[in-house]
Design a protein around this motif. Structure first.
Motif, PDB file in Angstrom:
ATOM      1  N   GLY A  83       0.610  -1.307   0.038  1.00 63.29           N
ATOM      2  CA  GLY A  83       0.062  -0.241   0.006  1.00 63.29           C
ATOM      3  C   GLY A  83       0.845   1.477   0.053  1.00 63.29           C
ATOM      4  N   ASN A  85       1.720   4.049  -1.690  1.00 52.82           N
ATOM      5  CA  ASN A  85       1.539   4.800  -3.022  1.00 52.82           C
ATOM      6  C   ASN A  85       2.940   5.314  -3.685  1.00 52.82           C
ATOM      7  OD1 ASN A  85      -0.517   5.480  -4.760  1.00 52.82           O
ATOM      8  ND2 ASN A  85      -0.009   7.537  -4.116  1.00 52.82           N
ATOM      9  N   CYS A 113      -5.001  -3.789  -4.780  1.00 53.51           N
ATOM     10  CA  CYS A 113      -5.244  -2.430  -4.200  1.00 53.51           C
ATOM     11  C   CYS A 113      -6.742  -2.260  -3.404  1.00 53.51           C
ATOM     12  CB  CYS A 113      -4.844  -1.371  -4.831  1.00 53.51           C
ATOM     13  SG  CYS A 113      -3.066  -1.006  -5.273  1.00 53.51           S
ATOM     14  N   GLN A 114      -7.580  -2.516  -4.224  1.00 55.12           N
ATOM     15  CA  GLN A 114      -8.859  -2.579  -4.086  1.00 55.12           C
ATOM     16  C   GLN A 114      -9.169  -3.489  -2.920  1.00 55.12           C
ATOM     17  OE1 GLN A 114     -10.701  -3.133  -8.048  1.00 55.12           O
ATOM     18  NE2 GLN A 114     -10.751  -0.820  -8.243  1.00 55.12           N
ATOM     19  N   ASN A 117      -8.074  -2.351   0.395  1.00 53.61           N
ATOM     20  CA  ASN A 117      -8.629  -0.976   0.666  1.00 53.61           C
ATOM     21  C   ASN A 117      -7.516  -0.002   0.567  1.00 53.61           C
ATOM     22  OD1 ASN A 117     -11.264  -1.834   0.956  1.00 53.61           O
ATOM     23  ND2 ASN A 117     -10.818  -2.496   3.061  1.00 53.61           N
ATOM     24  N   HIS A 118      -6.485   0.130  -0.028  1.00 52.02           N
ATOM     25  CA  HIS A 118      -5.442   0.911  -0.429  1.00 52.02           C
ATOM     26  C   HIS A 118      -6.167   2.086  -1.664  1.00 52.02           C
ATOM     27  CE1 HIS A 118      -2.823  -1.355   1.982  1.00 52.02           C
ATOM     28  NE2 HIS A 118      -2.683  -2.476   1.015  1.00 52.02           N
ATOM     29  N   ASP A 119      -6.901   2.778  -1.099  1.00 55.36           N
ATOM     30  CA  ASP A 119      -7.287   3.740  -1.999  1.00 55.36           C
ATOM     31  C   ASP A 119      -6.776   4.736  -2.763  1.00 55.36           C
ATOM     32  OD1 ASP A 119      -9.757   2.602  -1.118  1.00 55.36           O
ATOM     33  OD2 ASP A 119     -10.207   3.943   0.687  1.00 55.36           O
ATOM     34  N   GLU A 120      -5.719   5.207  -2.091  1.00 52.41           N
ATOM     35  CA  GLU A 120      -4.656   5.955  -2.679  1.00 52.41           C
ATOM     36  C   GLU A 120      -4.014   5.297  -3.835  1.00 52.41           C
ATOM     37  OE1 GLU A 120      -0.942   9.099  -1.724  1.00 52.41           O
ATOM     38  OE2 GLU A 120      -1.984   8.156  -0.044  1.00 52.41           O
ATOM     39  N   CYS A 121      -3.706   4.075  -3.592  1.00 56.07           N
ATOM     40  CA  CYS A 121      -2.898   3.248  -4.828  1.00 56.07           C
ATOM     41  C   CYS A 121      -3.892   3.054  -6.013  1.00 56.07           C
ATOM     42  CB  CYS A 121      -2.580   1.964  -4.049  1.00 56.07           C
ATOM     43  SG  CYS A 121      -1.044   2.343  -2.916  1.00 56.07           S
ATOM     44  N   SER A 122      -5.232   2.795  -5.562  1.00 57.99           N
ATOM     45  CA  SER A 122      -6.314   2.441  -6.574  1.00 57.99           C
ATOM     46  C   SER A 122      -6.511   3.756  -7.463  1.00 57.99           C
ATOM     47  CB  SER A 122      -7.384   2.275  -5.788  1.00 57.99           C
ATOM     48  OG  SER A 122      -7.273   0.939  -5.115  1.00 57.99           O
ATOM     49  N   LYS A 123      -6.406   4.921  -6.900  1.00 60.38           N
ATOM     50  CA  LYS A 123      -6.598   6.187  -7.448  1.00 60.38           C
ATOM     51  C   LYS A 123      -5.342   6.204  -8.324  1.00 60.38           C
ATOM     52  CE  LYS A 123      -9.467   8.463  -4.094  1.00 60.38           C
ATOM     53  NZ  LYS A 123      -9.621   9.502  -3.129  1.00 60.38           N
ATOM     54  N   GLU A 126      -5.836   3.837 -11.397  1.00 56.31           N
ATOM     55  CA  GLU A 126      -6.842   4.361 -12.159  1.00 56.31           C
ATOM     56  C   GLU A 126      -6.690   5.505 -13.002  1.00 56.31           C
ATOM     57  OE1 GLU A 126     -10.048   5.011  -9.299  1.00 56.31           O
ATOM     58  OE2 GLU A 126     -10.333   2.631  -9.269  1.00 56.31           O
TER      59      GLU A 126
END
Length: 128
Positions: A83, A85, A113-114, A117-123, A126
């Motif tokens: 996680g 980022n 990542c999803q 729940n590694h939201d910053e990495c997911s963003k 994306e």
């Protein structure tokens, strides 16, 4: 100075880590999976601390960034699990590793990542 010390330590930059049984009886079982087969670069990517400078030095020393672990995880998969980022972003933008690659379990980097729940990495992924 730090760069020189690390270069001297990395005589064989792609040397794989070897796992051994716990000789001191700290684990519940005599043999626990840790980082078997990981190169120094893989270990730097999976560290809980932010090792971006260390990762850059290892890469500049000629490390093979295309190696995978026994589960088919590339550096992006490993970075996604931690996680971090900053490291994930650097690897995705600077190394020629496919962000849509799947490991042996069929997981993509974004999927990892999803699920964690590694939201910053997911963003970050994306946006690429």
């Amino acid at each position: 100075m730090l760069r020189q010390i690390i270069k001297e330590l990395l005589i064989n930059i792609d040397l794989m880590a070897l796992e051994q049984a716990d000789k001191f009886g700290k684990s519940k079982t005599p043999f626990e999976r840790e980082f078997y087969g990981y190169t120094p670069l893989m270990l730097a990517v999976t560290s809980k601390e932010s090792n971006l400078d260390c990762i850059k030095i290892i890469l500049n020393s000629g490390a093979d960034y295309k190696k995978k672990d026994e589960f088919g995880n590339n550096l992006l998969h490993l970075a996604a699990r931690t996680g971090n980022n900053k490291i994930l972003d650097y690897i995705a933008k600077n190394l020629k590793i496919g962000i849509f690659e799947r490991n042996k379990a069929g997981e993509t980097v974004l999927g990892i990542c999803q699920s964690l729940n590694h939201d910053e990495c997911s963003k970050t992924l994306e946006s690429l």
